[in-house]
Motif scaffolding. Sequence first.
Motif, mmCIF file in Angstrom:
data_model
loop_
_atom_site.group_PDB
_atom_site.id
_atom_site.type_symbol
_atom_site.label_atom_id
_atom_site.label_comp_id
_atom_site.label_asym_id
_atom_site.label_seq_id
_atom_site.Cartn_x
_atom_site.Cartn_y
_atom_site.Cartn_z
ATOM 1 N N ALA A 38 13.194 24.915 -1.349
ATOM 2 C CA ALA A 38 12.655 25.306 -0.042
ATOM 3 C C ALA A 38 11.378 24.533 0.261
ATOM 4 C CB ALA A 38 12.367 26.814 -0.038
ATOM 5 N N ILE A 40 10.767 21.436 0.006
ATOM 6 C CA ILE A 40 10.515 20.325 -0.934
ATOM 7 C C ILE A 40 11.632 19.301 -0.768
ATOM 8 C CG2 ILE A 40 10.281 19.677 -3.366
ATOM 9 C CD1 ILE A 40 9.157 22.439 -3.936
ATOM 10 N N TYR A 41 11.264 18.074 -0.443
ATOM 11 C CA TYR A 41 12.252 17.053 -0.089
ATOM 12 C C TYR A 41 12.155 15.814 -0.964
ATOM 13 C CZ TYR A 41 13.112 19.891 3.944
ATOM 14 O OH TYR A 41 13.454 20.951 4.739
ATOM 15 N N PRO A 73 -6.093 13.048 -8.607
ATOM 16 C CA PRO A 73 -4.889 13.642 -9.191
ATOM 17 C C PRO A 73 -4.324 14.763 -8.329
ATOM 18 C CG PRO A 73 -6.850 14.371 -10.373
ATOM 19 C CD PRO A 73 -7.306 13.333 -9.399
ATOM 20 N N THR A 74 -3.035 15.036 -8.479
ATOM 21 C CA THR A 74 -2.448 16.172 -7.757
ATOM 22 C C THR A 74 -2.882 17.494 -8.390
ATOM 23 O OG1 THR A 74 -0.441 16.150 -9.117
ATOM 24 C CG2 THR A 74 -0.390 14.845 -7.087
ATOM 25 N N ILE A 75 -3.035 17.488 -9.719
ATOM 26 C CA ILE A 75 -3.409 18.716 -10.429
ATOM 27 C C ILE A 75 -4.922 18.740 -10.615
ATOM 28 C CG2 ILE A 75 -3.160 20.030 -12.580
ATOM 29 C CD1 ILE A 75 -0.629 20.000 -10.864
ATOM 30 N N LYS A 92 -2.785 32.610 -0.915
ATOM 31 C CA LYS A 92 -1.518 32.340 -1.581
ATOM 32 C C LYS A 92 -0.920 30.986 -1.270
ATOM 33 C CE LYS A 92 0.231 36.741 -2.945
ATOM 34 N NZ LYS A 92 1.466 37.547 -3.079
ATOM 35 N N LEU A 95 -1.063 26.708 -4.799
ATOM 36 C CA LEU A 95 -0.145 26.851 -5.928
ATOM 37 C C LEU A 95 -0.974 26.811 -7.211
ATOM 38 C CD1 LEU A 95 2.958 27.016 -6.437
ATOM 39 C CD2 LEU A 95 2.902 24.544 -6.808
ATOM 40 N N TYR A 107 -2.339 22.935 -7.892
ATOM 41 C CA TYR A 107 -1.813 21.739 -7.229
ATOM 42 C C TYR A 107 -2.623 21.594 -5.944
ATOM 43 C CZ TYR A 107 1.780 18.229 -6.074
ATOM 44 O OH TYR A 107 2.454 17.050 -5.801
ATOM 45 N N TRP A 138 0.220 13.146 -2.418
ATOM 46 C CA TRP A 138 1.023 14.340 -2.208
ATOM 47 C C TRP A 138 0.199 15.586 -2.429
ATOM 48 C CZ3 TRP A 138 5.626 14.007 0.140
ATOM 49 C CH2 TRP A 138 6.137 12.710 0.278
ATOM 50 N N PHE A 140 0.297 20.083 -1.963
ATOM 51 C CA PHE A 140 1.226 21.212 -1.954
ATOM 52 C C PHE A 140 0.541 22.404 -1.296
ATOM 53 C CE2 PHE A 140 4.128 24.470 -3.252
ATOM 54 C CZ PHE A 140 5.326 23.815 -3.520
ATOM 55 N N ASP A 142 1.768 26.293 -0.371
ATOM 56 C CA ASP A 142 2.895 27.201 -0.577
ATOM 57 C C ASP A 142 3.084 28.091 0.651
ATOM 58 O OD1 ASP A 142 4.981 28.423 -1.794
ATOM 59 O OD2 ASP A 142 3.831 29.355 -3.402
ATOM 60 N N GLU A 143 3.631 27.509 1.704
ATOM 61 C CA GLU A 143 3.866 28.238 2.961
ATOM 62 C C GLU A 143 4.848 29.391 2.706
ATOM 63 O OE1 GLU A 143 3.286 27.014 6.350
ATOM 64 O OE2 GLU A 143 2.584 24.977 5.984
ATOM 65 N N ARG A 154 6.393 22.129 2.037
ATOM 66 C CA ARG A 154 5.398 22.614 1.073
ATOM 67 C C ARG A 154 4.767 21.433 0.339
ATOM 68 N NH1 ARG A 154 7.457 27.477 -2.518
ATOM 69 N NH2 ARG A 154 9.317 26.199 -2.855
ATOM 70 N N GLU A 155 5.599 20.511 -0.144
ATOM 71 C CA GLU A 155 5.051 19.284 -0.734
ATOM 72 C C GLU A 155 5.026 18.246 0.378
ATOM 73 O OE1 GLU A 155 6.499 18.328 -4.679
ATOM 74 O OE2 GLU A 155 6.058 16.199 -4.404
ATOM 75 N N ILE B 40 -6.375 14.156 -17.143
ATOM 76 C CA ILE B 40 -6.122 14.059 -15.699
ATOM 77 C C ILE B 40 -7.237 13.218 -15.077
ATOM 78 C CG2 ILE B 40 -5.893 15.339 -13.536
ATOM 79 C CD1 ILE B 40 -4.805 17.694 -15.109
ATOM 80 N N TYR B 41 -6.855 12.140 -14.428
ATOM 81 C CA TYR B 41 -7.823 11.153 -13.952
ATOM 82 C C TYR B 41 -7.710 10.896 -12.456
ATOM 83 C CZ TYR B 41 -8.716 10.272 -18.796
ATOM 84 O OH TYR B 41 -9.074 10.455 -20.100
ATOM 85 N N ALA B 42 -8.865 10.646 -11.849
ATOM 86 C CA ALA B 42 -8.904 10.069 -10.502
ATOM 87 C C ALA B 42 -8.990 8.560 -10.675
ATOM 88 C CB ALA B 42 -10.107 10.585 -9.735
ATOM 89 N N PRO B 73 10.527 14.583 -5.197
ATOM 90 C CA PRO B 73 9.308 15.395 -5.190
ATOM 91 C C PRO B 73 8.742 15.557 -6.600
ATOM 92 C CG PRO B 73 11.258 16.779 -4.901
ATOM 93 C CD PRO B 73 11.723 15.355 -4.849
ATOM 94 N N ARG B 100 4.837 31.606 -4.648
ATOM 95 C CA ARG B 100 4.421 32.929 -4.158
ATOM 96 C C ARG B 100 5.565 33.933 -4.114
ATOM 97 N NH1 ARG B 100 1.855 31.684 1.424
ATOM 98 N NH2 ARG B 100 1.623 33.931 1.536
ATOM 99 N N ARG B 103 9.583 32.297 -7.528
ATOM 100 C CA ARG B 103 10.652 31.349 -7.892
ATOM 101 C C ARG B 103 10.126 30.382 -8.941
ATOM 102 N NH1 ARG B 103 12.347 30.687 -1.701
ATOM 103 N NH2 ARG B 103 10.170 30.081 -1.708
ATOM 104 N N TYR B 107 6.661 20.961 -12.726
ATOM 105 C CA TYR B 107 6.162 19.643 -12.327
ATOM 106 C C TYR B 107 6.981 18.639 -13.129
ATOM 107 C CZ TYR B 107 2.606 16.335 -10.624
ATOM 108 O OH TYR B 107 1.946 15.315 -9.975
ATOM 109 N N PHE B 140 4.091 14.713 -14.853
ATOM 110 C CA PHE B 140 3.151 15.497 -15.656
ATOM 111 C C PHE B 140 3.813 15.869 -16.965
ATOM 112 C CE2 PHE B 140 0.206 18.681 -17.032
ATOM 113 C CZ PHE B 140 -0.980 18.420 -16.371
ATOM 114 N N GLU B 155 -1.187 13.677 -16.397
ATOM 115 C CA GLU B 155 -0.636 13.243 -15.112
ATOM 116 C C GLU B 155 -0.599 11.723 -15.155
ATOM 117 O OE1 GLU B 155 -2.094 15.359 -11.641
ATOM 118 O OE2 GLU B 155 -1.630 13.676 -10.325
#
Lengths: 442, 442
Positions: A38, A40-41, A73-75, A92, A95, A107, A138, A140, A142-143, A154-155, B40-42, B73, B100, B103, B107, B140, B155
């Motif tokens: 959902a 995420i593509y 970084p994403t994280i 919420k 993520l 994220y 990228w 994220f 979490d809609e 979301r992503e 994890i790096y920038a 993704p 949320r 589910r 990563y 990741f 990452e």
Amino acid sequence: MMRLSRYFLPILRETPKEAEIVSHRLMLRAGMIRQEAAGIYAWLPLGLRVLNKVCDVVRAEQDRAGAIEILMPTIQAADLWRESGRYEAYGKEMLRLKDRHERELLYGPTAEEVVTEIFRASTRSYKDLPKNLYQISWKFRDEVRPRFGTMRSREFLMKDGYSFDIDQAAARHSYNKVFVSYLRTFERLGLRAIPMRADTGPIGGDLSHEFIILAKTGESEVFCDQAYLDMPVPPPSVDFDDVAGLQGVVDAWTSHYAATDEMHDEAVFAEVPEASRLSARGIEVGHIFYFGTKYSTPMKAVVTGPDGSERPVHMGSYGIGPSRLVAATIEASHDEAGIIWPDAIAPFDVALINLKVGDGACDTACAEIQAALETAGLSVLYDDRDERPGAKFATADLIGLPWQVIVGPKGLAEGKIELKRRASGERETLDPVDLPARIRRL
Amino acid sequence: MMRLSRYFLPILRETPKEAEIVSHRLMLRAGMIRQEAAGIYAWLPLGLRVLNKVCDVVRAEQDRAGAIEILMPTIQAADLWRESGRYEAYGKEMLRLKDRHERELLYGPTAEEVVTEIFRASTRSYKDLPKNLYQISWKFRDEVRPRFGTMRSREFLMKDGYSFDIDQAAARHSYNKVFVSYLRTFERLGLRAIPMRADTGPIGGDLSHEFIILAKTGESEVFCDQAYLDMPVPPPSVDFDDVAGLQGVVDAWTSHYAATDEMHDEAVFAEVPEASRLSARGIEVGHIFYFGTKYSTPMKAVVTGPDGSERPVHMGSYGIGPSRLVAATIEASHDEAGIIWPDAIAPFDVALINLKVGDGACDTACAEIQAALETAGLSVLYDDRDERPGAKFATADLIGLPWQVIVGPKGLAEGKIELKRRASGERETLDPVDLPARIRRL
């Protein structure tokens, strides 16, 4: 050189019923994206080419305006968001996760905290200012109900930039630079975007504009003066160091009424001459904020000023969503048969259609045309599949490349091929050797 | 046009004590990266430029070999990994999370499942094969003890490709295409990588090679025949559709002894002539696998064969880590003073050093030189900072651009500037107008 028989273009024959808006339907049908969860593509080859072209334009205009590209970084570490006070506040849509050592991570939905940390670790003096650091990466969010394909996924891919200045006046100039760079970006993408004064929301701050394009299927109602539709956008030669000049551009582009639903004031709108009043649906494609020392104060991002005293830097942040822009462009540019790409972001310039694959004359002519077009710097998707002409025309219209070159045995017998402009449907018959010059002329 | 006074290059004066290997130390000192959390790096501007150049080479060679780029993704659905049976098996390196709505997501540490899902949704016939779909995207892996900077980060950027074929023989050809494309990729990056038969690990399958570069600080011990050091790499004109030709290249490149610690056989190695025996430290920079129907069978990725019957496709997967390659290149190419970039991935071609900023003659000469070099297609980082010459030389050596152009008042009085080649330290004095041709000659 790309031959459709070797490409990966999973066209859908049926209209996917989960897709509520035209861009989502067309992106699925044209094999541009595939939903993996959902909101995420995956971006398939045709979609990725468009996305990269949008990023190229965004990047070129950021570089022109003096912004410097980095990649965060994403994280991200939760502790950094505790410093700014946003970790609990964000809600919420963020993520949150834990690693194997139970350390709290997230994220990134945006990167004010990370970029402030990078800045404060290295920059000590007002002499190193101004700085505008941006990334295309990228995110994220979490809609609750992701929908509309990549319009609200979301992503999602975002260009997010962050400016650092010694005081409010300097920060205002940084804000104006981005304002003008965004006008130029949307213009190059073939879109007319109107800046509208916006609520600052969770980013905070007291000066903010959304850039809105008009489209029937837009997510929200917007109100503005028609004057914005014809207002000139600054040329490539615009001087981003000219403080007064840029302020003049921003003043002009904020001089008429323009408001989103949230900020709309019916009484003020009523003062716009009736013939100029425009109420329409709009899609937000960019958002810029000046928020002063909201992050620099709690996170201690300070520099020494000319008088030797330390002070927190004044910051702004600036976002454009390339993955959303791909969908928004389709909302603004399509017809019954499919997508109509603006030249600047078309995945290929030309659809080369061989009506009789296996026919020596057709195959040879197509090979020569492809080579000639590529030598002229044009990208070509060559439909060499063993399919009926009708299916090939339908595919070409659906995927919306700006030009179609149609090669068949009848025309070739007279030394002619057909050229069709996707946007207007105009067709002409010409000698193959004239093709590159004919296309280049536009 | 990039002036250092406006750039973001946070050089560290001290050697960071947390960095155990030279590439990590130099990447931190040269302001290429900044750690944001453990592993994890920038990527700061200079580092990002190198990373992008590595990706450009990787991408060009994948495209040449007929692979097609997509983008999957970062966040994947756990259910897809349950289909393949890997969700439980993968262990703690996989970063698992919940959205949320509770589910289960993860990563992606790799993308066999997602790409198999994309393939099976669209491809029905052997006529659509072979296909090789690749992406360059962030992964990741939650390592227990991330270390060595971007050499072993959590990452990390990976080019991962996936091939789909009708049978084992066709899959072998797809494997060989990637094998050769990787030889070419590392050659272009200025690295000598040796393919070594490898254990297949959690990816599974029965044919696998690691590509290893030799470096004193390598993570593991490797053993090979010296013959690999001088073996020719196929030229750009190599025909990737030539099945026998490619097999010949792969045969040649696997004909001598080469093994990692895990696969090493002392008895077989003893048969290599003593003068040719090489035991050294190695860094893994690529890994390729053929694993047949390991994923296609459980995930029902089937196509119809020429006889009309359905069969699972034969697959392989292929990885190169650009973020690791940046560090590996530094391990292989540095000296006491700093990094020595190979020309192909240098962040800029030329460091232009103005020894007396504010001196009219120096400033004018630098502006002219910069314009001339850029017109010749060279990228220039112009050190226009108000710093002592010693600090400028140290910075230039540290960041390792291939050429240094030194402009000072004494030389200019005689119409001369100095050119230094970073790798060799060779210096020459020349007329500024001869500069572009002199640099272009190499």
